[in-house]
Design a protein around this motif. Structure first.
Motif, PDB file in Angstrom:
ATOM      1  N   GLU A  48      -7.043  13.293   8.317  1.00  0.00           N
ATOM      2  CA  GLU A  48      -8.479  13.438   8.531  1.00  0.00           C
ATOM      3  C   GLU A  48      -9.075  14.673   7.865  1.00  0.00           C
ATOM      4  N   SER A  49      -8.251  15.668   7.562  1.00  0.00           N
ATOM      5  CA  SER A  49      -8.770  16.990   7.211  1.00  0.00           C
ATOM      6  C   SER A  49      -8.950  17.241   5.723  1.00  0.00           C
ATOM      7  N   TYR A  50      -8.394  16.413   4.845  1.00  0.00           N
ATOM      8  CA  TYR A  50      -8.355  16.796   3.434  1.00  0.00           C
ATOM      9  C   TYR A  50      -8.865  15.716   2.479  1.00  0.00           C
ATOM     10  N   PRO A  51     -10.022  15.113   2.759  1.00  0.00           N
ATOM     11  CA  PRO A  51     -10.535  14.094   1.830  1.00  0.00           C
ATOM     12  C   PRO A  51     -10.906  14.674   0.471  1.00  0.00           C
ATOM     13  N   PHE A  52     -11.091  15.995   0.397  1.00  0.00           N
ATOM     14  CA  PHE A  52     -11.428  16.649  -0.863  1.00  0.00           C
ATOM     15  C   PHE A  52     -10.178  16.923  -1.711  1.00  0.00           C
ATOM     16  N   ILE A  53      -8.991  16.616  -1.169  1.00  0.00           N
ATOM     17  CA  ILE A  53      -7.750  16.828  -1.919  1.00  0.00           C
ATOM     18  C   ILE A  53      -7.147  15.499  -2.357  1.00  0.00           C
ATOM     19  N   PHE A  54      -7.053  14.556  -1.415  1.00  0.00           N
ATOM     20  CA  PHE A  54      -6.435  13.270  -1.735  1.00  0.00           C
ATOM     21  C   PHE A  54      -7.158  12.151  -0.993  1.00  0.00           C
ATOM     22  N   GLU A  55      -6.974  10.965  -1.492  1.00  0.00           N
ATOM     23  CA  GLU A  55      -7.532   9.767  -0.861  1.00  0.00           C
ATOM     24  C   GLU A  55      -6.495   9.195   0.105  1.00  0.00           C
ATOM     25  N   ASN A  56      -6.948   8.588   1.168  1.00  0.00           N
ATOM     26  CA  ASN A  56      -6.073   7.864   2.087  1.00  0.00           C
ATOM     27  C   ASN A  56      -6.156   6.369   1.790  1.00  0.00           C
ATOM     28  N   VAL A  57      -5.000   5.718   1.771  1.00  0.00           N
ATOM     29  CA  VAL A  57      -4.950   4.294   1.495  1.00  0.00           C
ATOM     30  C   VAL A  57      -3.781   3.705   2.278  1.00  0.00           C
ATOM     31  N   THR A  58      -3.907   2.459   2.683  1.00  0.00           N
ATOM     32  CA  THR A  58      -2.782   1.790   3.330  1.00  0.00           C
ATOM     33  C   THR A  58      -2.039   0.942   2.295  1.00  0.00           C
ATOM     34  N   LEU A  59      -0.862   0.526   2.678  1.00  0.00           N
ATOM     35  CA  LEU A  59      -0.065  -0.315   1.795  1.00  0.00           C
ATOM     36  C   LEU A  59      -0.834  -1.565   1.377  1.00  0.00           C
ATOM     37  N   LEU A 113      -4.758  12.851  -9.978  1.00  0.00           N
ATOM     38  CA  LEU A 113      -5.424  12.159  -8.894  1.00  0.00           C
ATOM     39  C   LEU A 113      -4.337  11.737  -7.909  1.00  0.00           C
ATOM     40  N   THR A 114      -4.644  11.828  -6.629  1.00  0.00           N
ATOM     41  CA  THR A 114      -3.599  11.684  -5.619  1.00  0.00           C
ATOM     42  C   THR A 114      -4.103  10.870  -4.439  1.00  0.00           C
ATOM     43  N   ALA A 115      -3.235  10.003  -3.916  1.00  0.00           N
ATOM     44  CA  ALA A 115      -3.546   9.239  -2.713  1.00  0.00           C
ATOM     45  C   ALA A 115      -2.325   9.199  -1.819  1.00  0.00           C
ATOM     46  N   LEU A 116      -2.538   9.363  -0.513  1.00  0.00           N
ATOM     47  CA  LEU A 116      -1.475   9.216   0.473  1.00  0.00           C
ATOM     48  C   LEU A 116      -1.466   7.774   0.978  1.00  0.00           C
ATOM     49  N   VAL A 117      -0.295   7.165   0.969  1.00  0.00           N
ATOM     50  CA  VAL A 117      -0.137   5.840   1.560  1.00  0.00           C
ATOM     51  C   VAL A 117       0.126   6.076   3.042  1.00  0.00           C
ATOM     52  N   THR A 118      -0.901   5.993   3.848  1.00  0.00           N
ATOM     53  CA  THR A 118      -0.883   6.562   5.186  1.00  0.00           C
ATOM     54  C   THR A 118       0.100   5.885   6.136  1.00  0.00           C
ATOM     55  N   ASP A 119       0.269   4.565   6.016  1.00  0.00           N
ATOM     56  CA  ASP A 119       1.168   3.886   6.936  1.00  0.00           C
ATOM     57  C   ASP A 119       2.617   3.926   6.469  1.00  0.00           C
ATOM     58  N   CYS A 120       2.849   4.680   5.395  1.00  0.00           N
ATOM     59  CA  CYS A 120       4.220   4.939   4.931  1.00  0.00           C
ATOM     60  C   CYS A 120       4.529   6.427   5.020  1.00  0.00           C
ATOM     61  N   CYS A 121       3.825   7.097   5.933  1.00  0.00           N
ATOM     62  CA  CYS A 121       4.068   8.500   6.267  1.00  0.00           C
ATOM     63  C   CYS A 121       4.263   8.597   7.779  1.00  0.00           C
TER      64      CYS A 121
END
Length: 204
Positions: free
Chosen positions: A168-179, A148-156
Motif C-alpha cells: 500500500e505504501s509505495y505506488p510511486f516506486i512500483f506497480e502492484n499486479v496479481t498473477l 520499470l518494476t511491478a510486484l506480483v502481489t499474490d506471489c509474495c
C-alpha cells in the motif's frame, strides 16, 4: 488471430523463495503462495519471460555475513543447510540463472545488473520472500536503477500486516499486479516502454 506477446524486455526476479524464509505461520496466512508461485514461473516460461532466481546464501564461517548478524552469530540460509534450499515451487530449470546474494538488496551484486543489461531487460516483475524486506528493497533498488518494476502481489508473502503495508505504501516506486492480471497488463507496460524510448530519442 492474436499475435503472441513480445516479453523480451521483461524478466522475473524470483527472490529468496527458500525454506528459511518460509514459516509455518506464513503457510497458514498465505496458503496459495506455493501454487501461485509455481503458476507464475510456469506463465513466465510459457510466455518467454526470463526467470532469474535470487537466493540468499552465507558461508558457515561467518566471513560474508552482514555486520549485525555477526554480532548475533546467527543468520538464515547457510550454505549446505536445508534452510538454504529453494521451496519446491521455485526450483530453477536448466538454463535459468541463479544469483546468490549476501544482502537484502540483490542489486548489491554487480553481476545481477550486468546480466540484466546484457539481456536488454527494461521491466522487472518481482516476487518472493519476504515482501517487506528483500522483495521490497530489491524492487526499490531496481526502480532507482532505471527499471520499470511491478510486484506480483499474490506471489509474495510476509507477516500479513507488513505485507499489506508494503503493497500500500509505495505506488510511486512500483506497480502492484496479481498473477491473473499479467496478460492484460502487457499492452500498458509495453506502451510505457515505448514512451520511454520516445523520450530518450528527443533532442536535448
Amino acid at each position: 488471430m492474436e499475435l503472441p506477446r513480445d516479453w523480451s524486455s521483461f524478466a522475473l526476479l524470483s527472490i529468496d523463495v527458500q525454506n528459511d524464509f518460509w514459516s509455518d505461520e506464513q503457510s497458514r496466512q498465505f496458503p496459495d503462495f506455493a501454487q501461485k508461485t509455481q503458476n507464475l514461473l510456469g506463465f513466465c516460461r510459457s510466455e518467454g519471460i526470463e526467470v532469474v532466481h535470487i537466493r540468499a546464501q552465507f558461508n558457515p564461517d561467518g566471513s560474508d555475513w552482514m555486520v549485525r548478524y555477526r554480532l548475533t552469530e546467527d543468520i538464515p540460509c547457510i550454505e549446505g543447510t536445508p534452510g538454504a534450499a529453494p521451496l519446491n515451487c521455485a526450483i530453477e530449470i536448466p538454463g535459468e540463472k541463479v544469483f546468490t546474494n549476501q544482502t537484502f538488496d540483490a542489486f548489491q551484486m554487480p553481476d545481477l545488473q550486468r546480466y540484466l543489461t546484457q539481456q536488454g531487460t527494461r521491466f522487472l516483475l518481482c516476487a518472493g520472500l519476504v515482501t517487506g524486506v528483500c522483495v521490497f528493497l530489491t524492487s526499490a533498488s531496481a526502480a532507482q536503477r532505471g527499471y520499470l518494476t511491478a510486484l506480483v502481489t499474490d506471489c509474495c508473502a510476509d507477516e500479513p500486516s507488513k505485507h499489506a503495508a508494503t503493497l500500500e505504501s509505495y505506488p510511486f516506486i512500483f506497480e502492484n499486479v496479481t498473477l491473473l492480471q499479467l496478460p492484460s497488463a502487457f499492452e500498458r507496460w509495453s506502451q510505457q516502454l515505448r514512451s520511454l524510448e520516445n523520450l530518450s530519442a528527443d533532442p536535448v
